[in-house]
Design an enzyme around this catalytic site. Structure first.
Site, PDB file in Angstrom:
ATOM      1  N   GLU A  21       0.857  -1.187   0.000  1.00  0.00           N
ATOM      2  CA  GLU A  21       0.000   0.000   0.000  1.00  0.00           C
ATOM      3  C   GLU A  21       0.895   1.239   0.000  1.00  0.00           C
ATOM      4  OE1 GLU A  21      -3.352  -0.291   2.547  1.00  0.00           O
ATOM      5  OE2 GLU A  21      -3.759   1.856   2.514  1.00  0.00           O
ATOM      6  N   ARG A  22       0.667   2.107  -0.960  1.00  0.00           N
ATOM      7  CA  ARG A  22       1.496   3.309  -1.159  1.00  0.00           C
ATOM      8  C   ARG A  22       2.948   2.939  -1.433  1.00  0.00           C
ATOM      9  NH1 ARG A  22      -3.073   5.581  -2.281  1.00  0.00           N
ATOM     10  NH2 ARG A  22      -4.506   5.567  -0.540  1.00  0.00           N
ATOM     11  N   LYS A  70      -3.364   0.186  14.179  1.00  0.00           N
ATOM     12  CA  LYS A  70      -4.245   1.214  13.630  1.00  0.00           C
ATOM     13  C   LYS A  70      -5.655   0.790  14.015  1.00  0.00           C
ATOM     14  CE  LYS A  70      -5.785   3.085   9.132  1.00  0.00           C
ATOM     15  NZ  LYS A  70      -5.457   3.187   7.683  1.00  0.00           N
ATOM     16  N   GLU A 113     -10.226   4.800   9.513  1.00  0.00           N
ATOM     17  CA  GLU A 113     -10.435   4.373   8.130  1.00  0.00           C
ATOM     18  C   GLU A 113     -10.957   2.939   8.042  1.00  0.00           C
ATOM     19  OE1 GLU A 113      -6.659   5.282   6.170  1.00  0.00           O
ATOM     20  OE2 GLU A 113      -7.344   7.342   5.861  1.00  0.00           O
ATOM     21  N   ARG A 147      -1.406   3.965  17.082  1.00  0.00           N
ATOM     22  CA  ARG A 147      -1.373   5.121  16.188  1.00  0.00           C
ATOM     23  C   ARG A 147      -2.466   6.143  16.526  1.00  0.00           C
ATOM     24  NH1 ARG A 147      -2.066   4.134  10.634  1.00  0.00           N
ATOM     25  NH2 ARG A 147      -0.378   5.442   9.887  1.00  0.00           N
ATOM     26  N   ASP A 149      -2.268  14.356   7.295  1.00  0.00           N
ATOM     27  CA  ASP A 149      -1.869  13.084   6.692  1.00  0.00           C
ATOM     28  C   ASP A 149      -0.697  13.232   5.735  1.00  0.00           C
ATOM     29  OD1 ASP A 149      -1.708  10.561   5.720  1.00  0.00           O
ATOM     30  OD2 ASP A 149      -3.651  10.546   4.714  1.00  0.00           O
ATOM     31  N   GLU A 207       3.839   9.117  -0.946  1.00  0.00           N
ATOM     32  CA  GLU A 207       2.422   9.076  -1.321  1.00  0.00           C
ATOM     33  C   GLU A 207       1.928  10.399  -1.888  1.00  0.00           C
ATOM     34  OE1 GLU A 207      -0.142   7.871   1.862  1.00  0.00           O
ATOM     35  OE2 GLU A 207      -1.957   8.201   0.693  1.00  0.00           O
ATOM     36  N   HIS A 215      -4.356  18.554   0.723  1.00  0.00           N
ATOM     37  CA  HIS A 215      -5.414  17.603   0.377  1.00  0.00           C
ATOM     38  C   HIS A 215      -6.211  18.029  -0.858  1.00  0.00           C
ATOM     39  CE1 HIS A 215      -8.228  14.359   0.869  1.00  0.00           C
ATOM     40  NE2 HIS A 215      -7.663  13.975   1.997  1.00  0.00           N
TER      41      HIS A 215
HETATM   42  C1  BDP Z   1      -3.103   7.440   4.323  1.00  0.00           C
HETATM   43  C2  BDP Z   1      -2.968   6.451   3.224  1.00  0.00           C
HETATM   44  C3  BDP Z   1      -3.528   5.100   3.569  1.00  0.00           C
HETATM   45  C4  BDP Z   1      -3.022   4.646   4.920  1.00  0.00           C
HETATM   46  C5  BDP Z   1      -3.299   5.695   5.955  1.00  0.00           C
HETATM   47  C6  BDP Z   1      -2.710   5.351   7.316  1.00  0.00           C
HETATM   48  O1  BDP Z   1      -3.614   6.961   2.073  1.00  0.00           O
HETATM   49  O2  BDP Z   1      -3.171   4.212   2.538  1.00  0.00           O
HETATM   50  O3  BDP Z   1      -3.593   3.434   5.285  1.00  0.00           O
HETATM   51  O4  BDP Z   1      -2.728   6.916   5.566  1.00  0.00           O
HETATM   52  O5  BDP Z   1      -1.679   5.930   7.631  1.00  0.00           O
HETATM   53  O6  BDP Z   1      -2.189   8.459   4.054  1.00  0.00           O
HETATM   54  O7  BDP Z   1      -3.258   4.553   8.046  1.00  0.00           O
END
Ligand code: BDP
Length: 706
Positions: free
Chosen positions: A162-163, A282, A286, A319, A360, A388, A524
């Site tokens: 991811e990223r 985490k 999200e 986190r 972020d 990212e 953003h």
């Molecule tokens: C964001 C990203 C995502 C991550 C999230 C995170 O877009 O992919 O899962 O942060 O840090 O910047 O949990």
């Protein structure tokens, strides 16, 4: 010269040049061309002593010895003799520090309390030789300022990163534990060369499967490969694992069956990996499960895991990247509001892991107010090495410049406000290294930019970000410039002009990206999903995923009002900063639109109205990419053709991308400002409808197709 010899020579030359694929990173050890310099090293290093407390050859001592022999041999042609001695006295350079210098008899000595300290000393010495420093009278000690210096890999079990912009995950889960790619050791070696001492193997968007025995066997194999290099393994814990793999009905942290499950699970992990480091979590962010699903707090969740890890000396990195669609508060205040009431309620082996900014990893953010706010809990700084929001590995952005901004930022949390900007010494660096509040635990985390690409990081110059992260994690007082120079020399050789040019390119690159993407504190406004390229028009069902939520463009002006007449996110900072940032006249212009909704005709320091200044920043970003291109072009012939061409092509793409950013954003904001582009700004290549219609398919680092 005979024809055959000529042929052989050309062949060797071609082979060695074409072997410049970047795999060797900053650990090249090529023969030093300056003969007198070489001779001075040969003179000092024919015999070297390692002094540890035990004096016993361990796997770490073996790799340290191999590294040093190979390094000195490559650099000077000398085959040093290395002896191992012991010294019972504990020296003051801690568990990982070392001392370098010559002893009374002139023998070069690397002295450490532990074996890994010797390894770090070896890499330090080799770095000095590679950068041509004199070691004749060297007498230094070095100890890391932060204890846990970690990489966080956002790697999934199917090897998607991811990223991630440099290929697939390095961890070959399917073939592990039996097949062990030699690259595992090369990875650990590169980490150790910087002092990185831990790696979180899995994505923060976690999969509970990693905690099952088949995967733990694989984790154990990786831990075994990394162990000689002092790199400990950590995992991410999915909060709902007790349900998903434990067969429980709940993951409620206050349920005794859940606590028992985690205890047993963690005890089990330690049977596989006796030096397991702990978890990153985490939670309630999200879509990830967490304690709030059961009406509990982050502290309840973190303490549940912490209690089970404590007997093994493991830690929890919980986190603070939390925000929710239902929350009507400004997103940049949400983590602060959730975590501040919990300060002091966490177990001793918990650190709160906080991204550098409150939003972020944007191109520019103020530091997260939690750093100044939570004084009774150890705080970890999470940086994103992978780019990212900086054009992945297609574009260049040397991030040390940004990391220094946050590390050196003064939080002014030195007690009662003095109402004026007298340095308080309470910098983010001193908060996270534990010295500010006397904390016993200190952690820094960097979201890795490595992958299976042969050169590890995709963009050849993105290696500098991995390097700089490690160097700053060891010593946050180093400057972005000295690290850039050092890296350039290690990676591209000793020619001063080459080093100078590469250093200059690196140092300018961060602000260049800021200028053509999100200048003056904008944030953003990137494309949705993959986050590559512009998207100031992005509208989402969730307001906090829509660009307008952040830029607030309207006929009057641009920017988010976070002062008392707006969201008042400013209240999360110390009074000194509130006063500075809250005033349109004193707010630093690089954060202007972060804190203020500024009228289009408001005059900035340059004398230009906001609109013109905005346009000129976008243009400047594009111009600066062109300058970087020219500077890079000047290196033709002084560096190898392979890396030269690869970077050159990426700069070409970066220029196209920078133009797209400029044109798309200016056309979009022009709909509100209704003003013409000022002189000096190139007219856009297309109309706004065109930019809105652009769909980048299958961009790396994002699971979707667009
Ligand atoms: C964001 C990203 C995502 C991550 C999230 C995170 O877009 O992919 O899962 O942060 O840090 O910047 O949990």
């Amino acid at each position: 010269m005979s024809y055959l010899r000529y042929l052989a020579l050309t062949l060797t030359l071609t082979l060695s040049l074409s072997a410049e694929d970047g795999y060797r990173l900053w650990l090249r050890y090529d023969l030093i061309t300056d003969e007198s310099l070489r001779a001075s090293y040969v003179h000092s290093l024919s015999r070297i002593n390692f002094i540890t407390r035990s004096g016993v050859v361990s796997p770490t001592i073996s790799v340290a010895r191999e590294e040093l022999i190979a390094g000195i041999n490559g650099l000077t042609g000398l085959k040093s003799e290395i002896a191992l001695g012991s010294s019972v006295a504990q020296s003051n350079f801690g568990a990982e520090g070392f001392a370098l210098g010559r002893n009374a008899t002139g023998t070069f000595t690397i002295h450490a309390n532990t074996d890994v300290g010797i390894l770090y000393g070896v890499f330090d010495l080799l770095r000095r030789i590679q950068t041509g420093q004199s070691i004749e009278t060297l007498n230094v000690t070095s100890t890391p300022k932060i204890q846990q210096r970690l990489l966080n890999h956002w790697d999934d079990l199917n090897r998607f990163v991811e990223r991630g912009y440099a290929g697939f995950s390095l961890w070959e889960w399917f073939n592990l534990p039996t097949v062990r790619n030699p690259r595992y050791r090369d990875y650990a070696r590169a980490c150790a060369s910087l002092g990185i001492n831990g790696t979180v193997l899995t994505n923060v968007n976690a999969n509970a499967l990693i905690l099952t025995p088949p995967y733990l066997t694989k984790v154990a194999a990786l831990a075994e490969e990394f162990r000689p290099y002092g790199v400990r393994v950590y995992l991410t814990a999915r909060f709902s694992a007790p349900i998903e793999i434990g067969g429980l009905k709940t993951a409620d942290p206050l349920d005794p069956a859940v606590a028992a499950w985690w205890k047993a699970k963690i005890d089990e992990i330690y049977t596989y990996v006796p030096d397991f480091g702990g978890f990153v979590v985490k939670a309630n962010s999200e879509g990830q499960p967490g304690p709030q699903d059961y009406g509990r707090t982050h502290a309840d969740g973190a303490n549940l895991l912490a209690d089970a890890l404590a007997p093994h000396a493991g830690i929890v990195m919980w986190r603070a990247f939390v925000y929710a669609a239902e929350n009507t508060q400004d997103r940049v205040k949400q983590a602060y509001r959730e975590f501040m009431p919990l300060d002091g309620k966490f177990r001793d082996n918990v650190v709160i892991q906080i991204k550098n900014g409150p939003l972020d990893f944007m191109p520019r953010e103020p530091f997260s107010p939690l750093f100044g706010g939570m004084t009774r809990t150890p705080l970890a700084l999470e940086l994103q090495i992978t780019q990212e929001y900086f054009g992945g590995s297609t574009q260049l952005a040397y991030l040390a410049s940004m990391w220094k901004e946050v590390l050196d930022a003064d939080t002014f949390n030195a007690g009662p406000a003095r109402g004026e900007l007298v340095e308080s010494g309470a910098t983010v660096a001193r908060i996270i290294d534990g010295t500010r509040h006397n904390q016993h635990l200190s952690v820094i985390a960097g979201v890795a930019n490595t992958g299976t690409d042969r050169n590890w990081t995709g963009h050849p110059l993105a290696q500098a970000n991995w390097y700089a992260y490690g160097r700053l994690a060891w010593d946050h007082t180093l400057s972005a410039e000295s690290i850039a120079r050092e890296w350039a020399q290690l990676t591209y050789g000793p020619n001063p002009a080459t080093i100078q040019t590469i250093t200059k390119i690196l140092l300018g690159s961060l602000e260049t990206v800021v200028n053509y993407s999100m200048p003056l504190g904008l944030h953003h406004i990137m494309a949705e999903g993959h986050h590559y390229g512009p998207g100031p028009w992005v509208e989402h069902a969730r307001p906090d995923w829509s660009s307008r939520y952040y830029h607030q463009a309207d006929p009057l002006g641009l920017g988010a009002n976070r002062g008392v007449t707006g969201s008042n996110a400013l209240e999360t900072y110390a009074p000194e900063l509130r006063a500075l940032w809250g005033n349109l006249e004193t707010c630093p212009e690089n954060l202007l639109l972060w804190f203020h909704h500024v009228p289009w005709d408001h005059q900035l320091k340059s004398g230009h109205p906001l609109w013109d200044e905005l346009c000129l920043h976008y243009q400047q970003g594009v111009d600066e990419v062109r300058v970087m291109q020219q500077e890079w072009a000047s290196l033709k012939g002084s560096i190898d053709a392979e890396r030269f061409a690869e970077v050159q092509a990426r700069f070409r793409r970066q220029e196209l991308d920078a133009r797209d950013w400029r044109d798309a954003c200016l056309l979009y904001f022009q709909e509100f400002s209704k003003r013409p582009l000022p002189t000096g700004v190139e007219p856009p290549a297309h109309d706004l409808a065109y930019y809105k219609s652009v769909k980048l398919r299958y961009a790396p680092g994002h699971p979707g197709d667009k």
